[in-house]
Design an enzyme around this catalytic site. Structure first.
Site, PDB file in Angstrom:
ATOM      1  CB  VAL A 116      -1.031  -0.170   1.087  1.00 44.97           C
ATOM      2  CG1 VAL A 116      -0.051  -0.388   2.544  1.00 44.97           C
ATOM      3  CG2 VAL A 116      -1.834   1.152   1.350  1.00 44.97           C
ATOM      4  CG  ASN A 124       4.028   0.980  11.344  1.00 38.50           C
ATOM      5  OD1 ASN A 124       3.086   1.667  12.015  1.00 38.50           O
ATOM      6  ND2 ASN A 124       4.994   1.415  11.068  1.00 38.50           N
ATOM      7  CE1 TYR A 125       0.232  -4.758  14.618  1.00 39.32           C
ATOM      8  CE2 TYR A 125      -0.240  -4.721  16.948  1.00 39.32           C
ATOM      9  CZ  TYR A 125      -0.457  -5.337  15.934  1.00 39.32           C
ATOM     10  OH  TYR A 125      -1.200  -6.358  15.424  1.00 39.32           O
ATOM     11  CG  MET A 126       0.587   3.175  14.095  1.00 43.04           C
ATOM     12  SD  MET A 126      -1.207   3.756  14.915  1.00 43.04           S
ATOM     13  CE  MET A 126      -1.314   2.738  15.943  1.00 43.04           C
ATOM     14  CB  VAL A 127       5.834   1.210  18.529  1.00 39.85           C
ATOM     15  CG1 VAL A 127       6.960   1.621  19.294  1.00 39.85           C
ATOM     16  CG2 VAL A 127       4.738   0.265  18.734  1.00 39.85           C
ATOM     17  CG  HIS A 534      11.044  -4.825  14.066  1.00 42.71           C
ATOM     18  ND1 HIS A 534      10.889  -4.642  15.596  1.00 42.71           N
ATOM     19  CD2 HIS A 534       9.906  -4.086  13.728  1.00 42.71           C
ATOM     20  CE1 HIS A 534       9.941  -3.870  15.901  1.00 42.71           C
ATOM     21  NE2 HIS A 534       9.206  -3.756  15.014  1.00 42.71           N
ATOM     22  CG  HIS A 572       9.223  -1.218  17.799  1.00 41.44           C
ATOM     23  ND1 HIS A 572       8.059  -2.075  17.808  1.00 41.44           N
ATOM     24  CD2 HIS A 572       9.781  -1.166  19.020  1.00 41.44           C
ATOM     25  CE1 HIS A 572       7.876  -2.570  18.955  1.00 41.44           C
ATOM     26  NE2 HIS A 572       8.760  -2.362  19.921  1.00 41.44           N
TER      27      HIS A 572
HETATM   28  C1  LIG Z   1       2.192  -5.327  10.839  1.00 42.75           C
HETATM   29  C2  LIG Z   1       3.480  -4.733  11.036  1.00 42.75           C
HETATM   30  C3  LIG Z   1       3.692  -3.963  12.284  1.00 42.75           C
HETATM   31  C4  LIG Z   1       4.779  -3.138  12.544  1.00 42.75           C
HETATM   32  N1  LIG Z   1       4.939  -2.324  13.713  1.00 42.75           N
HETATM   33  C5  LIG Z   1       5.896  -1.544  13.625  1.00 42.75           C
HETATM   34  C6  LIG Z   1       5.975  -0.601  15.025  1.00 42.75           C
HETATM   35  O1  LIG Z   1       4.747  -0.452  15.603  1.00 42.75           O
HETATM   36  N2  LIG Z   1       6.921   0.344  14.869  1.00 42.75           N
HETATM   37  C7  LIG Z   1       8.034   0.363  13.952  1.00 42.75           C
HETATM   38  O2  LIG Z   1       8.919   1.204  14.096  1.00 42.75           O
HETATM   39  N3  LIG Z   1       7.987  -0.639  12.999  1.00 42.75           N
HETATM   40  C8  LIG Z   1       7.111  -1.447  12.983  1.00 42.75           C
HETATM   41  N4  LIG Z   1       7.098  -2.259  11.870  1.00 42.75           N
HETATM   42  C9  LIG Z   1       8.186  -2.509  10.876  1.00 42.75           C
HETATM   43  C10 LIG Z   1       8.261  -1.111  10.236  1.00 42.75           C
HETATM   44  O3  LIG Z   1       6.933  -0.884   9.617  1.00 42.75           O
HETATM   45  C11 LIG Z   1       9.208  -1.647   9.061  1.00 42.75           C
HETATM   46  O4  LIG Z   1      10.682  -1.867   9.498  1.00 42.75           O
HETATM   47  C12 LIG Z   1       9.574  -0.322   7.936  1.00 42.75           C
HETATM   48  O5  LIG Z   1       8.246   0.375   7.636  1.00 42.75           O
HETATM   49  C13 LIG Z   1      10.159  -0.765   6.761  1.00 42.75           C
HETATM   50  O6  LIG Z   1      10.326   0.072   5.796  1.00 42.75           O
HETATM   51  P1  LIG Z   1      10.802  -0.050   4.274  1.00 42.75           P
HETATM   52  O7  LIG Z   1      10.791   1.117   3.405  1.00 42.75           O
HETATM   53  O8  LIG Z   1      12.105  -0.841   4.453  1.00 42.75           O
HETATM   54  O9  LIG Z   1       9.850  -1.238   3.634  1.00 42.75           O
HETATM   55  P2  LIG Z   1       7.967  -0.883   3.279  1.00 42.75           P
HETATM   56  O10 LIG Z   1       7.686   0.191   4.041  1.00 42.75           O
HETATM   57  O11 LIG Z   1       7.574  -2.254   3.692  1.00 42.75           O
HETATM   58  O12 LIG Z   1       7.910  -0.414   1.840  1.00 42.75           O
HETATM   59  C14 LIG Z   1       8.352  -1.397   0.705  1.00 42.75           C
HETATM   60  C15 LIG Z   1       7.405  -1.143  -0.422  1.00 42.75           C
HETATM   61  O13 LIG Z   1       7.521  -1.775  -1.598  1.00 42.75           O
HETATM   62  C16 LIG Z   1       6.628  -2.259  -2.205  1.00 42.75           C
HETATM   63  N5  LIG Z   1       7.271  -3.411  -2.948  1.00 42.75           N
HETATM   64  C17 LIG Z   1       7.600  -4.296  -2.625  1.00 42.75           C
HETATM   65  N6  LIG Z   1       8.088  -5.222  -3.734  1.00 42.75           N
HETATM   66  C18 LIG Z   1       7.793  -4.459  -4.697  1.00 42.75           C
HETATM   67  C19 LIG Z   1       7.959  -4.519  -6.189  1.00 42.75           C
HETATM   68  N7  LIG Z   1       8.595  -5.750  -6.577  1.00 42.75           N
HETATM   69  N8  LIG Z   1       7.380  -3.783  -7.109  1.00 42.75           N
HETATM   70  C20 LIG Z   1       6.939  -2.836  -6.571  1.00 42.75           C
HETATM   71  N9  LIG Z   1       6.553  -2.241  -5.068  1.00 42.75           N
HETATM   72  C21 LIG Z   1       7.151  -3.312  -4.434  1.00 42.75           C
HETATM   73  C22 LIG Z   1       5.648  -2.797  -1.049  1.00 42.75           C
HETATM   74  O14 LIG Z   1       4.258  -2.912  -1.582  1.00 42.75           O
HETATM   75  C23 LIG Z   1       5.913  -1.562  -0.100  1.00 42.75           C
HETATM   76  O15 LIG Z   1       4.875  -0.474  -0.261  1.00 42.75           O
HETATM   77  C24 LIG Z   1       6.037  -3.259  11.478  1.00 42.75           C
HETATM   78  C25 LIG Z   1       5.623  -3.773  10.318  1.00 42.75           C
HETATM   79  C26 LIG Z   1       4.737  -4.467  10.183  1.00 42.75           C
HETATM   80  C27 LIG Z   1       4.221  -5.158   8.736  1.00 42.75           C
END
Ligand SMILES: Cc1cc2nc3c(=O)[nH]c(=O)nc-3n(C[C@H](O)[C@H](O)[C@H](O)COP(=O)(O)OP(=O)(O)OC[C@H]3O[C@@H](n4cnc5c(N)ncnc54)[C@H](O)[C@@H]3O)c2cc1C
Ligand SMILES: *[C@@H]1O[C@H](CO)[C@@H](O)[C@H](O)[C@H]1NC(C)=O
Ligand SMILES: *[C@@H]1O[C@H](CO)[C@@H](O)[C@H](O)[C@H]1NC(C)=O
Ligand SMILES: *[C@@H]1O[C@H](CO)[C@@H](O)[C@H](O)[C@H]1NC(C)=O
Ligand SMILES: *[C@@H]1O[C@H](CO)[C@@H](O)[C@H](O)[C@H]1NC(C)=O
Length: 593
Positions: A116, A124-127, A534, A572
């Site tokens: 999304v 995520n859980y917003m922490v 994570h 987190h």
């Molecule tokens: C349910 C849940 C709860 C969590 N709770 C917490 C919390 O409370 N506090 C906290 O600090 N962290 C939390 N986390 C972890 C934190 O949200 C992540 O570590 C962080 O958001 C990762 O960021 P990112 O940019 O690496 O990846 P993401 O934010 O996951 O972004 C990756 C994006 O790439 C897109 N993508 C992937 N593959 C492709 C492709 N081949 N083509 C096009 N698009 C693609 C995905 O759809 C996504 O939008 C949680 C995560 C989850 C899932």
């Protein structure tokens, strides 16, 4: 009149061609050449899209596999209290599952990842926790780049976020230190609704020296018990989509293409022996036509700790033997791609309590929950405006004289870094595997191993980009992690044994009755462990990317997301991801100055 009108519509048409847009299908693209092509509009990708388009002279395309965070069905990603309903298995989630975990009774575990706008920051859980100064200093040492130290990242720590009043407007004096908060677009706040356990959690910090109060765990020293900060403002979830991406979409130089998955990077040339990858191939489904876009400057992978290594392997960058077995031609043999996955395992420990004012009542009593929803819809206040899993968070170390350290080296990043976390939930907090009781009052502590030694992987299952990869967080494959979990459970039990809780706790919930011995804790942990979501390390600095996050042995590609951390931060992981993305944006701008 007529000619004027005609000119006006011509001008409009011209403007339309130049205006940035949210596109829902690759056929809507009006060009296939951009300065930067970003894969993933997630946490990091949205920061980059916003920062790079500050320069009106560059054009940026973001390709995102998932849906918009907006829409009539988005209540569960807006209402903070509903965060547990945002995943797994919803339209916002990739719906991944791990491979069977030998240490968890051979069970697989759900492995949610945001699919999304805003990525995982939208579900995520917003922490909001930054980790320790040691975490960043260790990253800088591995990267061979002082720019990653806590001290040198300070401008980016202040640049990405700010702290605002909580939804209930209570006096927050002494609940955080304003000096550690900046004026960035990501809005955070402390708890927006009181929990009955708040005074008890704080009470223990006044009576037990091992659980000291820390006025702000986001100061670089997280040790102690603090008010939790969350990415919530105005009683509503904040994400990188809300803070960064949507405001940037007003600019004419940004295109964001949703519902479209990158399927591989394409080699566009060679400088000497080094292959150049400046094109990205993408499609809306397994048998849909493939499209391409090309970056004049570079491609930035921000697909997250699962998506990024998956895409590298699909592009022929990975372990030659593994790729050959799937019929993929290896262009760069790097066996570290997708390996060394690191994550934080947690367990929920619940106690039955005497109070009927825990959040549990919202789950049992339809009138109460309807009133809460009505209140939230009216002015974004009330119980639904707050983080459902914690008002307080603790980061703690196992003391130096513990017998564990006679046989093991300290896995933490340094003396101000925790080995485990305990978070305090004002209700029955659990994982998908446990049956939730239908009456009673509960409180939960969730011990989390935040300095894990276990490592796993993200590997391709097939050469089809639309097939989920194999995900193995390797939970408890290193025995030290279980030894730390045992200490974390014992600390949690000591916490609620302090006198603050004496009129409140009835006893441990029946499922955890056996956690009185190390063997009982191990048995419980094998049953109840879940991912804290994570994942990190699958394209890490030193092994897959250089200190400036460019991919080793190729040119034209940089990785900016949680996959680059060589050690999972003791936090987190969203704040660390925002922080590295902000610096990466400046590294990229400087590279083309
Ligand atoms: C349910 C849940 C709860 C969590 N709770 C917490 C919390 O409370 N506090 C906290 O600090 N962290 C939390 N986390 C972890 C934190 O949200 C992540 O570590 C962080 O958001 C990762 O960021 P990112 O940019 O690496 O990846 P993401 O934010 O996951 O972004 C990756 C994006 O790439 C897109 N993508 C992937 N593959 C492709 C492709 N081949 N083509 C096009 N698009 C693609 C995905 O759809 C996504 O939008 C949680 C995560 C989850 C899932
Ligand atoms: C998620 O995956 C599970 C099992 O892998 C499957 O049963 C379920 O239908 C999937 N849900 C969605 C929304 O795709
Ligand atoms: C918070 O909500 C109020 C009213 O609902 C609105 O006026 C204000 O702009 C919002 N602030 C933010 C930062 O969204
Ligand atoms: C809790 O119990 C008290 C005393 O019996 C009662 O007045 C109150 O309404 C109850 N609250 C809830 C949320 O059920
Ligand atoms: C506690 O341990 C006993 C003996 O191993 C076992 O039979 C029982 O199921 C355990 N109880 C729980 C709640 O796990």
């Amino acid at each position: 009149m007529f000619p004027t009108f005609s000119l006006f519509s011509l001008a409009l048409l011209a403007a339309k061609g130049a205006i940035g847009a949210l596109l829902t299908d690759p056929t809507q693209l009006t060009t296939t050449t951009y300065d930067y092509v970003i894969v993933g509009a997630g946490t990091a990708g949205s920061v980059l899209a916003a920062r790079l388009t500050e320069d009106a002279h560059v054009r940026v395309l973001v390709v995102e596999a998932g849906r918009s965070n907006e829409g009539p069905d988005n209540a569960n990603i807006r209402i903070p209290f509903n965060a547990p309903l945002a995943s797994p298995g919803t339209s916002f989630d990739w719906n991944f599952t791990t491979v069977d975990q030998p240490s968890l009774n051979n069970e697989p575990e759900p492995y949610p990842r945001g699919k999304v706008l805003g990525g995982s920051s939208s579900i995520n859980y917003m922490v909001y926790t930054r980790g320790s100064a040691d975490d960043y200093d260790r990253l800088a040492a591995i990267a061979g780049d002082d720019g990653w130290t806590w001290e040198n990242l300070h401008p980016y720590i202040l640049k990405h976020s700010s702290i605002v009043a909580p939804a209930d407007g209570h006096d927050t004096t002494g609940e955080f230190d304003p000096a550690w908060h900046g004026n960035g677009p990501l809005l955070t706040s402390v708890a927006g609704y009181p929990a009955v356990i708040d005074p008890l959690v704080i009470g223990t910090t006044q009576e037990a020296a091992e659980f000291p109060y820390n006025v702000d765990g986001n100061s670089g020293n997280p040790l102690g018990i603090s008010w939790a900060q969350s990415t919530i403002a105005n009683g509503t979830r904040q994400s990188s989509a809300i803070a960064y991406l949507w405001p940037a979409l007003n600019r004419p130089n940004l295109d964001v293409l949703i519902h479209t998955q990158a399927t591989r990077l394409i080699q566009t040339g060679r400088t000497g022996a080094t292959p150049i990858f400046r094109s990205v191939e993408f499609a809306t489904g397994p048998s849909a036509p493939r499209f391409r876009a090309t970056a004049r400057r570079e491609v930035i992978l921000s697909a997250g700790s699962v998506g990024t290594p998956q895409l590298l392997q699909l592009s022929g960058i990975g372990n030659r033997d593994a790729l050959s077995a799937l019929g993929i031609n290896t262009i760069v043999n790097n066996p570290d791609v997708g390996e060394h996955l690191q994550d934080h395992p947690f367990i929920p420990l619940q106690w039955e309590v005497t109070s009927n004012e825990t959040f549990d009542q919202l789950f049992y009593n339809a009138d109460l929950s309807a009133a809460a929803l009505n209140q939230w819809n009216t002015d974004h206040t009330g119980p639904l405006s707050t983080n459902p899993v914690m008002n307080h968070i603790g980061f703690l170390r196992i003391p130096d004289d513990n017998a564990i350290w006679q046989e093991n080296e300290d896995p933490s990043a340094g003396p101000n870094s925790p080995h485990y976390e305990i978070a305090f939930g004002n209700c029955f907090v659990t994982t998908s595997a446990q049956t939730v009781p239908s009456s009673g009052g509960f409180m939960t502590i969730t011990p989390i191993v935040v300095s894990p030694s276990s490592r796993g992987y993200v590997r391709l299952s097939t050469s089809n980009p639309f097939d989920a990869p194999l995900i193995d967080p390797g939970f408890f494959s290193d025995d030290l992690d279980m030894a730390i979990m045992i200490e974390a459970v014992k600390a949690s039990q000591r916490y609620v044994a302090t006198s603050s809780w004496s009129n409140f706790i009835i006893g441990p919930y029946i499922d955890s009755a056996n956690t009185t011995t190390p063997e009982g804790i191990i048995e419980y942990t094998r049953q109840r462990t879940a991912t804290t979501r994570h994942p990190t390390g699958t394209a890490q600095v030193g092994k897959v990317v250089n200190g400036d996050l460019t991919v080793k042995d190729i040119s034209g590609v940089r990785i900016v997301d949680a996959s680059i951390f060589p050690h999972v931060p003791s936090a987190h992981t969203q704040a660390p991801t925002y922080i590295i993305a902000e610096r990466a944006a400046d590294l990229i701008k400087a590279a083309y100055h």
